[in-house]
Design a protein around this motif. Sequence first.
Motif, PDB file in Angstrom:
ATOM      1  N   ALA A 254      58.919  40.927  76.341  1.00  0.00           N
ATOM      2  CA  ALA A 254      58.061  40.435  75.261  1.00  0.00           C
ATOM      3  C   ALA A 254      57.530  41.598  74.421  1.00  0.00           C
ATOM      4  CB  ALA A 254      56.908  39.615  75.829  1.00  0.00           C
ATOM      5  N   ALA A 255      57.162  42.698  75.072  1.00  0.00           N
ATOM      6  CA  ALA A 255      56.696  43.876  74.334  1.00  0.00           C
ATOM      7  C   ALA A 255      57.806  44.408  73.441  1.00  0.00           C
ATOM      8  CB  ALA A 255      56.222  44.956  75.312  1.00  0.00           C
ATOM      9  N   PHE A 256      59.029  44.443  73.958  1.00  0.00           N
ATOM     10  CA  PHE A 256      60.148  44.893  73.129  1.00  0.00           C
ATOM     11  C   PHE A 256      60.387  43.932  71.963  1.00  0.00           C
ATOM     12  CE2 PHE A 256      64.596  44.925  71.879  1.00  0.00           C
ATOM     13  CZ  PHE A 256      64.729  46.253  71.486  1.00  0.00           C
ATOM     14  N   LEU A 257      60.325  42.633  72.229  1.00  0.00           N
ATOM     15  CA  LEU A 257      60.557  41.653  71.158  1.00  0.00           C
ATOM     16  C   LEU A 257      59.518  41.775  70.042  1.00  0.00           C
ATOM     17  CD1 LEU A 257      61.592  38.481  73.203  1.00  0.00           C
ATOM     18  CD2 LEU A 257      63.060  39.950  71.783  1.00  0.00           C
ATOM     19  N   ILE A 258      58.258  41.957  70.420  1.00  0.00           N
ATOM     20  CA  ILE A 258      57.203  42.136  69.412  1.00  0.00           C
ATOM     21  C   ILE A 258      57.456  43.408  68.617  1.00  0.00           C
ATOM     22  CG2 ILE A 258      54.741  42.646  69.107  1.00  0.00           C
ATOM     23  CD1 ILE A 258      55.256  39.712  69.645  1.00  0.00           C
ATOM     24  N   THR A 259      57.823  44.483  69.309  1.00  0.00           N
ATOM     25  CA  THR A 259      58.113  45.746  68.628  1.00  0.00           C
ATOM     26  C   THR A 259      59.315  45.585  67.709  1.00  0.00           C
ATOM     27  OG1 THR A 259      57.237  46.960  70.526  1.00  0.00           O
ATOM     28  CG2 THR A 259      58.587  48.196  68.989  1.00  0.00           C
ATOM     29  N   PHE A 260      60.351  44.928  68.198  1.00  0.00           N
ATOM     30  CA  PHE A 260      61.555  44.708  67.385  1.00  0.00           C
ATOM     31  C   PHE A 260      61.225  43.879  66.152  1.00  0.00           C
ATOM     32  CE2 PHE A 260      65.420  42.227  66.378  1.00  0.00           C
ATOM     33  CZ  PHE A 260      66.248  43.292  66.010  1.00  0.00           C
ATOM     34  N   LEU A 261      60.444  42.819  66.325  1.00  0.00           N
ATOM     35  CA  LEU A 261      60.057  41.981  65.193  1.00  0.00           C
ATOM     36  C   LEU A 261      59.274  42.787  64.160  1.00  0.00           C
ATOM     37  CD1 LEU A 261      60.019  39.144  63.936  1.00  0.00           C
ATOM     38  CD2 LEU A 261      57.936  38.710  65.236  1.00  0.00           C
ATOM     39  N   SER A 262      58.394  43.643  64.635  1.00  0.00           N
ATOM     40  CA  SER A 262      57.630  44.507  63.723  1.00  0.00           C
ATOM     41  C   SER A 262      58.553  45.433  62.941  1.00  0.00           C
ATOM     42  CB  SER A 262      56.618  45.324  64.529  1.00  0.00           C
ATOM     43  OG  SER A 262      56.030  46.325  63.748  1.00  0.00           O
ATOM     44  N   VAL A 263      59.519  46.035  63.645  1.00  0.00           N
ATOM     45  CA  VAL A 263      60.469  46.935  62.981  1.00  0.00           C
ATOM     46  C   VAL A 263      61.339  46.168  61.993  1.00  0.00           C
ATOM     47  CG1 VAL A 263      62.502  48.388  63.405  1.00  0.00           C
ATOM     48  CG2 VAL A 263      60.464  48.652  64.817  1.00  0.00           C
ATOM     49  N   VAL A 264      61.747  44.952  62.347  1.00  0.00           N
ATOM     50  CA  VAL A 264      62.556  44.133  61.448  1.00  0.00           C
ATOM     51  C   VAL A 264      61.770  43.792  60.182  1.00  0.00           C
ATOM     52  CG1 VAL A 264      63.590  41.837  61.157  1.00  0.00           C
ATOM     53  CG2 VAL A 264      64.101  43.190  63.184  1.00  0.00           C
ATOM     54  N   ILE A 265      60.506  43.416  60.343  1.00  0.00           N
ATOM     55  CA  ILE A 265      59.680  43.084  59.170  1.00  0.00           C
ATOM     56  C   ILE A 265      59.496  44.326  58.298  1.00  0.00           C
ATOM     57  CG2 ILE A 265      57.354  42.418  58.434  1.00  0.00           C
ATOM     58  CD1 ILE A 265      57.335  40.508  60.876  1.00  0.00           C
ATOM     59  N   GLU A 266      59.209  45.468  58.919  1.00  0.00           N
ATOM     60  CA  GLU A 266      59.076  46.702  58.145  1.00  0.00           C
ATOM     61  C   GLU A 266      60.400  47.063  57.477  1.00  0.00           C
ATOM     62  OE1 GLU A 266      57.309  49.862  60.481  1.00  0.00           O
ATOM     63  OE2 GLU A 266      55.833  48.460  61.295  1.00  0.00           O
ATOM     64  N   GLY A 267      61.512  46.848  58.188  1.00  0.00           N
ATOM     65  CA  GLY A 267      62.833  47.119  57.613  1.00  0.00           C
ATOM     66  C   GLY A 267      63.146  46.186  56.451  1.00  0.00           C
ATOM     67  N   ALA A 268      62.740  44.926  56.579  1.00  0.00           N
ATOM     68  CA  ALA A 268      62.971  43.972  55.491  1.00  0.00           C
ATOM     69  C   ALA A 268      62.144  44.348  54.267  1.00  0.00           C
ATOM     70  CB  ALA A 268      62.618  42.557  55.949  1.00  0.00           C
ATOM     71  N   LEU A 269      60.950  44.845  54.492  1.00  0.00           N
ATOM     72  CA  LEU A 269      60.114  45.250  53.363  1.00  0.00           C
ATOM     73  C   LEU A 269      60.675  46.484  52.657  1.00  0.00           C
ATOM     74  CD1 LEU A 269      56.556  44.666  54.863  1.00  0.00           C
ATOM     75  CD2 LEU A 269      57.671  43.361  53.051  1.00  0.00           C
ATOM     76  N   SER A 270      61.377  47.331  53.421  1.00  0.00           N
ATOM     77  CA  SER A 270      61.955  48.531  52.794  1.00  0.00           C
ATOM     78  C   SER A 270      63.450  48.359  52.531  1.00  0.00           C
ATOM     79  CB  SER A 270      61.725  49.744  53.696  1.00  0.00           C
ATOM     80  OG  SER A 270      62.437  49.598  54.900  1.00  0.00           O
ATOM     81  N   LEU A 271      63.952  47.142  52.729  1.00  0.00           N
ATOM     82  CA  LEU A 271      65.368  46.801  52.500  1.00  0.00           C
ATOM     83  C   LEU A 271      66.320  47.607  53.378  1.00  0.00           C
ATOM     84  CD1 LEU A 271      65.265  46.446  48.619  1.00  0.00           C
ATOM     85  CD2 LEU A 271      65.031  44.653  50.336  1.00  0.00           C
ATOM     86  N   ASN A 272      65.925  47.856  54.618  1.00  0.00           N
ATOM     87  CA  ASN A 272      66.773  48.539  55.590  1.00  0.00           C
ATOM     88  C   ASN A 272      67.119  47.526  56.674  1.00  0.00           C
ATOM     89  OD1 ASN A 272      68.050  50.192  57.369  1.00  0.00           O
ATOM     90  ND2 ASN A 272      66.296  51.491  57.801  1.00  0.00           N
TER      91      ASN A 272
END
Length: 180
Positions: free
Chosen positions: A71-89
């Motif tokens: 669950a900790a990894f999933l939350i971290t991954f989701l955070s990175v995905v959202i940040e990546g989507a905001l920066s188009l990565n």
Amino acid sequence: MLLQSILVLIVSTIAGVLTGVLLLRFWMQAIQVKPSFSAAQFMFKTSNWLVQPLRRFIPGWWGYDWASLVAAFLITFLSVVIEGALSLNFSLPALLALALIHLLQSILFGLMVLLLIEAVLSWINPVAPIMPYVRALNEPVLRPLRRMIPLVGGMDFSVLVALLLLQIARQVLNGIFASL
């Protein structure tokens, strides 16, 4: 650009708190430390919504609560995905690697915070009600160092050495992070 920075700040703060709670839940169960009632209530109320469904697919093995760690990894991954989507990565391998590095950084940061709490409380209030829990959480990290580092004039430098080693590990992770 300002709105993007604000959204990243909000997402990373929420993800950081949730990841911290989930990692603390995993660590407390792994080393068999029973939290106080109020701490347990806070941890379970903030994380059960994710951990309980995961336990259907990810059972505990060898005394570890793997659902909390996943669950900790999933939350971290989701955070990175959202940040990546905001920066188009959107590169999935890069996002997975970044999530893993972020999770490892969170683990190291959490251990450093626990060590600092123990150090400060040992100076200002060594009999604080939270002190036994903090000591129990730090013991697996400090025990090997205490075997190698003798007391100097009654002073225990194992916490300082542990903080130094954790900071070195964070710098190595930051170097890997920068190369991605």
